[in-house]
Write a protein that holds these residues in place. Structure first.
Motif, mmCIF file in Angstrom:
data_model
loop_
_atom_site.group_PDB
_atom_site.id
_atom_site.type_symbol
_atom_site.label_atom_id
_atom_site.label_comp_id
_atom_site.label_asym_id
_atom_site.label_seq_id
_atom_site.Cartn_x
_atom_site.Cartn_y
_atom_site.Cartn_z
ATOM 1 N N TYR A 239 86.108 14.389 10.208
ATOM 2 C CA TYR A 239 84.990 14.300 11.144
ATOM 3 C C TYR A 239 83.812 15.140 10.629
ATOM 4 N N SER B 252 78.999 6.000 14.955
ATOM 5 C CA SER B 252 78.187 5.907 16.172
ATOM 6 C C SER B 252 77.327 7.134 16.447
ATOM 7 N N PHE C 128 78.680 15.044 17.579
ATOM 8 C CA PHE C 128 79.468 14.208 16.685
ATOM 9 C C PHE C 128 78.552 13.354 15.824
ATOM 10 N N ASP D 190 83.773 5.396 12.062
ATOM 11 C CA ASP D 190 82.999 5.364 13.311
ATOM 12 C C ASP D 190 81.689 6.105 13.050
ATOM 13 N N GLY E 191 94.728 11.292 19.229
ATOM 14 C CA GLY E 191 93.801 12.278 19.776
ATOM 15 C C GLY E 191 94.451 13.576 20.155
ATOM 16 N N GLN F 193 75.719 21.222 14.465
ATOM 17 C CA GLN F 193 75.534 22.263 15.470
ATOM 18 C C GLN F 193 74.104 22.775 15.376
ATOM 19 N N TYR G 127 80.312 16.934 12.264
ATOM 20 C CA TYR G 127 79.564 17.313 13.461
ATOM 21 C C TYR G 127 78.329 18.095 13.019
ATOM 22 N N LEU H 238 77.467 21.156 19.823
ATOM 23 C CA LEU H 238 78.058 20.416 18.716
ATOM 24 C C LEU H 238 77.944 18.932 18.978
ATOM 25 N N TYR I 147 83.156 9.673 11.797
ATOM 26 C CA TYR I 147 84.600 9.914 11.805
ATOM 27 C C TYR I 147 85.274 8.916 10.872
#
Lengths: 115, 113
Positions: free
Chosen positions: A33, A58, A45, A56, A100, A37, A35, A43, A48
């Motif tokens: 992943y 998105s 996203f 992903d 998850g 900050q 991210y 944080l 992924y």
């Protein structure tokens, strides 16, 4: 064992330049992943990767951002034509599998400053 | 869209005081809940997590959190804080249709001796 490794730890560049940020996940972790900050933003996203599945994307804020993961391991996040609002700490995380329930393990991040 | 709210942005306590940090999420389905901590100069570390079962979960360093489904909350607690608990605390959630984490904006905790 080694944790998630990110490089460089700090990057200062001029507006309009391209930058590449690297992430080495924990060995054996299939999920990776990215991210971001930012001050006052928490944080956020970005993207992924899970095994051989399509990533992903998105969370990518614009088409100037892209990422790839080669050989199911190392990942590179590329930002083209950087803008000042891209200044942030970019964090990479990895986890064990497509579930998850697996906690994500984070690297120390790359602090990106756009002048 | 899913979201996570942390209403306490900055908390200042003296050692031995009790701590409760609020976390609320918005999602109607199944969730996994996490608290991460970032000590000064260090990377994010998992403090505790809830997936299923007992809604009161215990984590490292004496922290615990309670999942209250009816309130969409997952508040973090510690009965007696220490100076070494000074850090930033992030609540996060992922859902039954995605593994990506949705984070709150974080709570900065300062503990004075």
């Amino acid at each position: 064992g080694a944790g998630v490794s990110q490089s460089p730890s700090n990057k200062v560049t001029e507006k309009g330049k391209d930058v590449e940020l690297r992430c080495d996940p924990i060995s054996g972790h299939t999920a990776l992943y990215w991210y971001r900050q930012s001050l006052g933003q928490g944080l956020e996203f970005l993207i992924y990767f899970q095994g051989n599945s399509a990533p992903d994307k998105s969370g990518l804020p614009s088409d100037r951002f892209s990422a790839e993961r080669t050989g199911g391991s190392v990942s590179t996040l590329t930002i083209q034509r950087t803008q000042q609002e891209d200044s942030a700490v970019y964090l990479c995380a990895s986890s064990e599998g497509r579930n998850g329930n697996q906690p994500q393990h984070f690297g120390d991040g790359t602090r990106l400053s756009i002048l | 869209a899913q979201s996570v709210s942390q209403h306490n942005h900055h908390v200042i306590l003296s050692e031995a005081a009790s701590l409760e940090l609020g976390c609320n999420y918005s999602y109607g389905g199944t969730v996994n809940l996490f608290w991460y901590v970032q000590y000064p100069g260090q990377h994010l570390q998992l403090l505790l997590k809830y997936f299923s079962g007992d809604p009161l979960v215990k984590g490292i360093k004496g922290f615990e959190a309670e999942f209250i489904k009816s309130k969409f909350s997952f508040n973090l607690r510690k009965p007696s804080v220490q100076w070494s608990d000074t850090a930033e605390y992030f609540c996060a959630v992922n859902t039954d249709n995605t593994d990506k984490l949705i984070f709150g904006t974080g709570t900065r905790l300062q503990v004075f001796p």
